[in-house]
Design a protein around this motif. Structure first.
Motif, mmCIF file in Angstrom:
data_model
loop_
_atom_site.group_PDB
_atom_site.id
_atom_site.type_symbol
_atom_site.label_atom_id
_atom_site.label_comp_id
_atom_site.label_asym_id
_atom_site.label_seq_id
_atom_site.Cartn_x
_atom_site.Cartn_y
_atom_site.Cartn_z
ATOM 1 N N SER A 1 0.823 -1.201 0.000
ATOM 2 C CA SER A 1 0.000 0.000 0.000
ATOM 3 C C SER A 1 0.862 1.258 0.000
ATOM 4 O O SER A 1 1.789 1.392 0.804
ATOM 5 N N GLY B 1 -3.955 2.855 -8.752
ATOM 6 C CA GLY B 1 -3.971 3.832 -7.679
ATOM 7 C C GLY B 1 -2.611 4.130 -7.093
ATOM 8 O O GLY B 1 -2.513 4.828 -6.079
ATOM 9 N N HIS B 2 -1.538 3.648 -7.724
ATOM 10 C CA HIS B 2 -0.188 3.806 -7.198
ATOM 11 C C HIS B 2 0.788 4.224 -8.297
ATOM 12 O O HIS B 2 0.606 3.899 -9.474
ATOM 13 N N ASP C 1 -12.435 1.128 -9.033
ATOM 14 C CA ASP C 1 -12.604 -0.139 -8.315
ATOM 15 C C ASP C 1 -11.285 -0.509 -7.631
ATOM 16 O O ASP C 1 -10.280 -0.759 -8.298
ATOM 17 N N TYR C 2 -11.322 -0.566 -6.299
ATOM 18 C CA TYR C 2 -10.127 -0.928 -5.538
ATOM 19 C C TYR C 2 -10.389 -2.123 -4.621
ATOM 20 O O TYR C 2 -9.753 -2.274 -3.586
ATOM 21 N N PHE D 1 -7.680 -5.905 -8.285
ATOM 22 C CA PHE D 1 -6.225 -6.047 -8.267
ATOM 23 C C PHE D 1 -5.804 -7.405 -8.817
ATOM 24 O O PHE D 1 -4.808 -7.514 -9.532
ATOM 25 N N ALA E 1 -7.473 8.124 -5.195
ATOM 26 C CA ALA E 1 -7.491 6.661 -5.260
ATOM 27 C C ALA E 1 -7.211 6.058 -3.889
ATOM 28 O O ALA E 1 -7.833 5.055 -3.505
ATOM 29 N N THR E 2 -6.278 6.646 -3.150
ATOM 30 C CA THR E 2 -5.973 6.144 -1.808
ATOM 31 C C THR E 2 -7.183 6.260 -0.902
ATOM 32 O O THR E 2 -7.501 5.330 -0.144
ATOM 33 N N GLN F 1 -10.328 6.276 -1.826
ATOM 34 C CA GLN F 1 -11.299 5.276 -2.267
ATOM 35 C C GLN F 1 -10.891 3.879 -1.813
ATOM 36 O O GLN F 1 -11.735 3.078 -1.390
ATOM 37 N N ARG F 2 -9.590 3.601 -1.900
ATOM 38 C CA ARG F 2 -9.103 2.267 -1.512
ATOM 39 C C ARG F 2 -9.312 2.014 -0.024
ATOM 40 O O ARG F 2 -9.741 0.936 0.379
ATOM 41 N N THR G 1 -12.847 1.192 0.800
ATOM 42 C CA THR G 1 -13.352 -0.093 0.296
ATOM 43 C C THR G 1 -13.285 -1.144 1.399
ATOM 44 O O THR G 1 -12.223 -1.354 1.979
ATOM 45 N N ARG H 1 -12.683 -4.362 3.512
ATOM 46 C CA ARG H 1 -11.692 -5.436 3.353
ATOM 47 C C ARG H 1 -12.107 -6.626 4.198
ATOM 48 O O ARG H 1 -12.670 -6.476 5.278
#
Length: 326
Positions: free
Chosen positions: A71, A98-99, A109-110, A115, A232-233, A235-236, A239, A241
């Motif tokens: 991450s 996202g990176h 979508d994360y 992935f 993006a971070t 959003q991730r 999300t 987990r």
């Protein structure tokens, strides 16, 4: 009461002005590519118009190793391993969605499945059929998820301080990650993002402080601000987990090397024990005095352990293939 609302309004204006003054802007995409996308980097086309920052090195006919960063990291975290392996292996590493220079995913979508699908997309675009998959931290959880979904494509699996085990951390951790996970606070901090916060977070993640160099801190800080990566971070981290369960792990018979820094303050060493307990075909390589990123903190020892294990795994598979052919 008018004075109260005037003070409150004045305070809000001061805070808003402070936010815009202290906000750190995005980096320039062209400048970042010039700095971090030098050869052998390439922007690989996958899924039509998508572009992924990839480095693909080593003999084309050699066994393939694909490396997944963690991450808020990027493909450069594997530099020492790539340098040590590329004479005998085809080494592929890429900035995940996202990176890094890959930047944000257009579909936003994360989730884990997204992935995992990217791994197949990169492998297919590079005409790779089978490979050993290694991942650190978040990348380790993605590698584990890939092994659950696609075991037949793997020669081996390497989990380096991998996320995904149902083991709770007792204290410690990474300040930037904790802030990013806080609703509201994470949004504000991602826009401010002082370099000192990045430096402190990296320092908290490792035991070998020698890896916390100005250049490394600059890379994390600058690529975190690559256009779209901060959103993006957020959003991730928003999300949901899920950890893996024992039954999922027990079904994975792919030869697995579990590598772990015993002083990991992000994902405790007990998580290595959980993976070892449930993976049916696993070998452990542990590192006293090392934290969350052994491939950077102990590059020589970790890659030496990897080489020994890879040699044994691939040799046994060659024997098995010869037996099947005869």
């Amino acid at each position: 009461m008018k004075w109260f609302w005037r003070i409150l309004g004045g305070l809000a204006l001061v805070l808003l002005a402070a936010f815009f003054v202290l906000r750190v802007p995005d980096t320039d995409a062209g400048a970042m590519y010039a700095k971090y996308g030098t050869p052998p980097s390439q922007m690989l086309a996958i899924d039509g118009t998508r572009r992924v920052h990839v480095r693909d090195e080593g003999p084309r006919d050699a066994p393939v190793v694909i490396l997944l960063h963690g991450s808020n990291a990027d493909l450069h975290t594997w530099q020492a391993w790539a340098d040590a392996l590329k004479s005998d292996y085809r080494v592929i590493r890429f900035d995940q969605r996202g990176h890094g220079l890959t930047g944000p995913a257009a579909d936003g979508d994360y989730a884990l499945d997204a992935f995992v699908k990217d791994i197949d997309a990169v492998a297919d675009a590079l005409n790779v059929e089978r490979f050993t998959l290694a991942g650190n931290s978040m990348g380790g959880a993605i590698a584990m998820g890939y092994a659950i979904a696609n075991p037949d494509r793997l020669d081996g699996l390497v989990l380096v301080d991998a996320a995904g085990a149902p083991v709770e951390r007792d204290g410690g951790g990474n300040l930037a990650f904790r802030l990013a996970a806080m609703p509201g606070v994470g949004n504000v901090m991602s826009q401010l993002l002082p370099r000192s916060l990045v430096e402190r977070s990296l320092s908290q993640s490792v035991s070998n402080q020698a890896v916390v160099t100005p250049g490394t801190v600059d890379r994390y800080w600058e690529l975190a601000r690559y256009p779209g990566n901060r959103n993006a971070t957020r959003q991730r981290f928003a999300t949901p987990r899920r950890n893996f369960d024992a039954a999922q792990i027990a079904a994975v018979t792919v030869p697995t090397l579990v590598m772990w820094g015993e002083e990991d303050s992000l994902i405790p060493y007990a998580a290595a024990g959980w993976y070892m307990e449930h993976l049916p075909n696993a070998t452990l390589a542990n590192y006293p005095g090392i934290g969350h990123i052994p491939m950077e903190e102990a590059p020589e020892q970790s890659v030496a352990d990897l080489r020994i294990w890879l040699g044994e795994v691939l040799a046994s598979q060659d024997v098995a293939d010869e037996g099947t052919a005869s």
